[in-house]
Design a protein around this motif. Sequence first.
Motif, mmCIF file in Angstrom:
data_model
loop_
_atom_site.group_PDB
_atom_site.id
_atom_site.type_symbol
_atom_site.label_atom_id
_atom_site.label_comp_id
_atom_site.label_asym_id
_atom_site.label_seq_id
_atom_site.Cartn_x
_atom_site.Cartn_y
_atom_site.Cartn_z
ATOM 1 N N ALA A 56 0.836 -1.200 0.000
ATOM 2 C CA ALA A 56 0.000 0.000 0.000
ATOM 3 C C ALA A 56 0.870 1.249 0.000
ATOM 4 O O ALA A 56 0.576 2.233 -0.694
ATOM 5 C CB ALA A 56 -0.927 -0.014 1.212
ATOM 6 N N ASN A 57 1.959 1.204 0.761
ATOM 7 C CA ASN A 57 2.897 2.318 0.792
ATOM 8 C C ASN A 57 3.566 2.501 -0.569
ATOM 9 O O ASN A 57 3.744 3.627 -1.053
ATOM 10 C CB ASN A 57 3.954 2.061 1.869
ATOM 11 C CG ASN A 57 4.951 3.185 2.000
ATOM 12 O OD1 ASN A 57 4.611 4.291 2.407
ATOM 13 N ND2 ASN A 57 6.203 2.913 1.667
ATOM 14 N N LYS A 58 3.913 1.382 -1.211
ATOM 15 C CA LYS A 58 4.544 1.436 -2.537
ATOM 16 C C LYS A 58 3.617 2.076 -3.567
ATOM 17 O O LYS A 58 4.053 2.853 -4.422
ATOM 18 C CB LYS A 58 4.897 0.025 -3.006
ATOM 19 C CG LYS A 58 6.097 -0.597 -2.337
ATOM 20 C CD LYS A 58 7.370 -0.065 -2.958
ATOM 21 C CE LYS A 58 8.578 -0.861 -2.523
ATOM 22 N NZ LYS A 58 9.816 -0.338 -3.132
ATOM 23 N N ARG A 59 2.348 1.748 -3.487
ATOM 24 C CA ARG A 59 1.401 2.252 -4.486
ATOM 25 C C ARG A 59 1.159 3.745 -4.333
ATOM 26 O O ARG A 59 0.589 4.375 -5.233
ATOM 27 C CB ARG A 59 0.083 1.482 -4.385
ATOM 28 C CG ARG A 59 0.223 0.008 -4.785
ATOM 29 C CD ARG A 59 -1.118 -0.679 -4.876
ATOM 30 N NE ARG A 59 -0.961 -2.092 -5.222
ATOM 31 C CZ ARG A 59 -0.981 -3.082 -4.341
ATOM 32 N NH1 ARG A 59 -1.155 -2.833 -3.049
ATOM 33 N NH2 ARG A 59 -0.828 -4.334 -4.737
ATOM 34 N N GLN A 60 1.568 4.306 -3.214
ATOM 35 C CA GLN A 60 1.423 5.751 -3.015
ATOM 36 C C GLN A 60 2.575 6.534 -3.635
ATOM 37 O O GLN A 60 2.519 7.767 -3.719
ATOM 38 C CB GLN A 60 1.330 6.070 -1.517
ATOM 39 C CG GLN A 60 0.052 5.575 -0.863
ATOM 40 C CD GLN A 60 0.015 5.851 0.629
ATOM 41 O OE1 GLN A 60 0.954 6.412 1.199
ATOM 42 N NE2 GLN A 60 -1.071 5.450 1.274
ATOM 43 N N ASN A 61 3.627 5.836 -4.071
ATOM 44 C CA ASN A 61 4.736 6.539 -4.710
ATOM 45 C C ASN A 61 4.246 7.200 -5.991
ATOM 46 O O ASN A 61 3.596 6.557 -6.819
ATOM 47 C CB ASN A 61 5.874 5.565 -5.049
ATOM 48 C CG ASN A 61 6.562 5.018 -3.813
ATOM 49 O OD1 ASN A 61 6.580 5.659 -2.776
ATOM 50 N ND2 ASN A 61 7.134 3.827 -3.934
ATOM 51 N N PRO A 62 4.556 8.473 -6.199
ATOM 52 C CA PRO A 62 4.083 9.150 -7.418
ATOM 53 C C PRO A 62 4.797 8.619 -8.656
ATOM 54 O O PRO A 62 5.965 8.236 -8.608
ATOM 55 C CB PRO A 62 4.457 10.620 -7.163
ATOM 56 C CG PRO A 62 5.609 10.557 -6.203
ATOM 57 C CD PRO A 62 5.345 9.358 -5.334
ATOM 58 N N LEU A 63 4.076 8.567 -9.764
ATOM 59 C CA LEU A 63 4.656 8.197 -11.041
ATOM 60 C C LEU A 63 4.949 9.458 -11.839
ATOM 61 O O LEU A 63 4.097 10.337 -11.955
ATOM 62 C CB LEU A 63 3.699 7.295 -11.834
ATOM 63 C CG LEU A 63 3.383 5.931 -11.204
ATOM 64 C CD1 LEU A 63 2.458 5.135 -12.119
ATOM 65 C CD2 LEU A 63 4.652 5.147 -10.913
ATOM 66 N N THR A 64 6.162 9.542 -12.376
ATOM 67 C CA THR A 64 6.572 10.705 -13.145
ATOM 68 C C THR A 64 6.819 10.286 -14.588
ATOM 69 O O THR A 64 6.618 9.133 -14.963
ATOM 70 C CB THR A 64 7.855 11.317 -12.548
ATOM 71 O OG1 THR A 64 8.961 10.423 -12.808
ATOM 72 C CG2 THR A 64 7.722 11.521 -11.043
#
Length: 221
Positions: A56-64
């Motif tokens: 869940a924490n990983k999926r919060q990383n923004p994609l650029t």
Amino acid sequence: MDATSELLATKDALAISTRAICDRAKVGMPEIYRQFGDKQGLLTAVADLGFQRFLANKRQNPLTADPVSDLRTAWDSHVAFALRNPHLYRLMFTPTGEPKPQAIKEAQALLLAAVERCRAVGRLRTSPELAGQSILSANVGVCLMLLSFPDLFGRLDVSHAVRDAVIGKVTGDEREDSRIGPATVLAQALLDPLAGAPPLDDDVIDRLTRALRPSAPASHD
């Protein structure tokens, strides 16, 4: 499971007794065996719960727009999770019995998707599977060394150095030594006469030697 997670906040899984878990959960010891088979089954379930938090924490990383930069961000968030949850992290990534946490497969799939983004823009120099396995293995290794030997490996610049080396290698972003080319040619020039090939002219060898010599620092006088 909540009681076990709470105990993991302060001590390693091997140091937590079944009785301590049951006392905290306010249940009898047979309850663990009824629901999980044994203590190991409970710990595996808690590890999978930890993976749910981790993912869940990983999926919060923004994609650029830069998928390689996003890989570095994902690496750093992995390290941050390990630092916040040292005992849970060890339980997740160093299981001591069977069954093993199955959520590791989902973690690998999430990383594979990130690596596939690099391939889609032409920034991957190996197979996605090997790239994902290499990155995750190195990331976990850094975290375990950091947690186990903080005095020796606790600096984040160690993590950053390994991160850049591994991700740079699989994506082609690593810095190359500009002297490697001349060095290779010079070595070949020196070996060729031993193999019976015509030697290079002295002026060619002189130019290659100068190319290998580091430039002198600029004068500020």
